[in-house]
Motif scaffolding. Sequence first.
Motif, PDB file in Angstrom:
ATOM      1  N   SER A 296      46.273   1.267  41.204  1.00  0.00           N
ATOM      2  CA  SER A 296      47.115   2.473  41.552  1.00  0.00           C
ATOM      3  C   SER A 296      46.360   3.630  41.978  1.00  0.00           C
ATOM      4  N   GLU A 297      46.694   4.439  42.784  1.00  0.00           N
ATOM      5  CA  GLU A 297      45.929   5.677  42.935  1.00  0.00           C
ATOM      6  C   GLU A 297      45.738   6.635  42.042  1.00  0.00           C
ATOM      7  N   SER A 298      46.816   6.534  41.237  1.00  0.00           N
ATOM      8  CA  SER A 298      46.902   7.560  39.916  1.00  0.00           C
ATOM      9  C   SER A 298      45.708   6.980  39.045  1.00  0.00           C
ATOM     10  N   GLU A 299      45.445   5.495  38.742  1.00  0.00           N
ATOM     11  CA  GLU A 299      44.728   5.143  37.837  1.00  0.00           C
ATOM     12  C   GLU A 299      43.103   5.383  38.522  1.00  0.00           C
ATOM     13  N   HIS A 300      43.342   5.237  39.850  1.00  0.00           N
ATOM     14  CA  HIS A 300      41.907   5.257  40.479  1.00  0.00           C
ATOM     15  C   HIS A 300      41.419   6.669  40.139  1.00  0.00           C
ATOM     16  N   GLN A 301      42.331   7.780  40.278  1.00  0.00           N
ATOM     17  CA  GLN A 301      41.833   9.286  40.230  1.00  0.00           C
ATOM     18  C   GLN A 301      41.312   9.494  38.732  1.00  0.00           C
TER      19      GLN A 301
ATOM     20  N   ALA B 163      40.577  -0.054  45.568  1.00  0.00           N
ATOM     21  CA  ALA B 163      41.793   1.103  45.645  1.00  0.00           C
ATOM     22  C   ALA B 163      41.944   1.440  47.309  1.00  0.00           C
TER      23      ALA B 163
ATOM     24  N   ASN C 272      40.510   2.402  55.200  1.00  0.00           N
ATOM     25  CA  ASN C 272      39.656   2.775  53.754  1.00  0.00           C
ATOM     26  C   ASN C 272      38.955   1.438  53.433  1.00  0.00           C
TER      27      ASN C 272
ATOM     28  N   PHE D 158      43.944   1.516  50.348  1.00  0.00           N
ATOM     29  CA  PHE D 158      45.306   1.291  50.567  1.00  0.00           C
ATOM     30  C   PHE D 158      45.689   1.171  51.827  1.00  0.00           C
ATOM     31  N   ASP D 159      44.750   1.201  52.872  1.00  0.00           N
ATOM     32  CA  ASP D 159      44.876   1.002  53.964  1.00  0.00           C
ATOM     33  C   ASP D 159      43.770   0.343  54.923  1.00  0.00           C
TER      34      ASP D 159
END
Length: 580
Positions: A207-212, A263, A269, A265-266
């Motif tokens: 997820s984006e939060s895990e990636h951050q 990660a 990227n 997401f599109d």
Amino acid sequence: MSLALNSNDYPVLNGLLNEMNKSFSKNKAVFNKRFDAWLLANEEDQNLRHELNSLAAQILEQVNFEKAFTDYGINSNRGFFHEIYIRLKHQILPVKLEADELKSIYSKLAIDPNQLKVLELVDVTNWKKIFSLIDAESISAQDQSKLVSEIYSALVVLTHRLTSIGIDPYFVSRIPEADDVDSPFFELNIAITAHTSSVKQRSSKLSESEHQVILEKLNRCDAILEQMEANEKLNGTSLHLIFLSKLAGQQLKRIRLLLALLAAFDKNNRNESQALLAATLVPTINRPNRLTKFLKANTQLLAHRVVNHTSEKGEHYVGFSRNENKKLFLSAMGGGLLVVLLVFIKHLIHALHLSLFFEGLLFGLNYAAGFVTMHLLHFTLATKQSAMTASYIASALDPANPKSTQAKKAFRFVITSQFVSLVGNLIIVLPLCYFIGWSVFHFAESSIFSQKEAEAALYSNHPFLSLSLIYAGVTAIFLSTSGIITGLVDNKIQFSEIPYRIIHHPLLKKRITLEKLNKIAAFVEKNGGAISGNIFLGLALGMAGNFGEFLGLPLISDTLQSLPVILVLQPEVAGLSQLN
């Protein structure tokens, strides 16, 4: 379907590869401009898209990417010198490849693997355009799942290896905070391992939060390496420490790249991440054992430290004002006086008629003692001065601003100082040697050199009738090497904290007062590098001639002996017999 691009399955890609090798420029910028134009003209070609999709599907199906992700473009953990040995060995006898390894599959793309080297020139922008032509839906779900699994396996391996560097005692000794309970290397390892386990259990995506969160821990690891590099510039470094920090940097960069791929997401990227990965892996596949790039990357910082240390010494040999040039002139006069003494001692050693080895050794020790004495007495010898001033000029160069006047000023100061030193040396050497030669001839009715020795020495110093210009080149190599040794030893003294260890040596503390230990430590810190460089230079110059004679080379043993000294030490050759 065959993987080979020259097969009937890939006519468009085969034509492109041939055109790249025959028509495209080898200049990277020009090459990519031409390739960009080709892609723009053919992006709507359905045959091109079909071939790219087919090739991508086959590669993903047949290749196990884990080794490529963990090893390609990343140094091994064997150490600097063993890495050089391995690369040289594999250049001679390439390593065996597994059938499903990326290098093995990649080599099948063309009959002649050299044709594929042109792909090294493709930049990230054009790789991105290539991946934009590939339809992700043409890749089976099974192959996509396999690739994701290989990325996670590679991430776990890379973080384990990175953590082992982060807790390496040699590494930790330079960055103590790297071994704390909250070490970013441990935290990164825990975060990635935990996420990988959850993916296997729940088949969840990053997820984006895990990636951050993981990126934050990566940033902390980067900060540790940046701090280490800053410390290296201040406190010196070593090849092993540079090797470890470079290896850690490579692993961090690869982890970031693989995480970005997970990660994405599109589509944009994802293409960007794939392009960066391709631009990273392709050159390492084509040239896996490239040695020059490895040496440059791992020795650049050490070379910078050596130049800095040597240039600091070099400043003492440069006069920046008229008053400083006057002091340099007096210093050069002292150097000239000492040179005369060295020549006499050398002649006395030669008169002992020892074997080549012991005579050369005594010649070298004579020069070494003389050069060290010059350094300690702050005397200057013009011919030795360039070994230090060259690094001073190098440190003044500004790569970002080639037209900077700083380097021109430094060069002007060095030329002036060199001329002042030369005049200072000769103004003592010429009259003093002449006076000594005349005195011995006039009062003792003898000469220091025999007629035969003097004539041979005169001939050997002739710039055109002898090999003196070649000898000057050999001497220049010795001078440069002595400057490098000076910088290396100074770096070692600082990096290994030699002064501190001298002061706190248990045996020395019992026998020597603290005041004297402080003086000894300060002396070693200030003069250790210069003394080492001078000892090497003296031994090299003194032994070169005898070593050359031993090998049968036409080298003279009187490397340091100057023409003026020869002229005055043999009055008959100089015409002094006419005075009687």
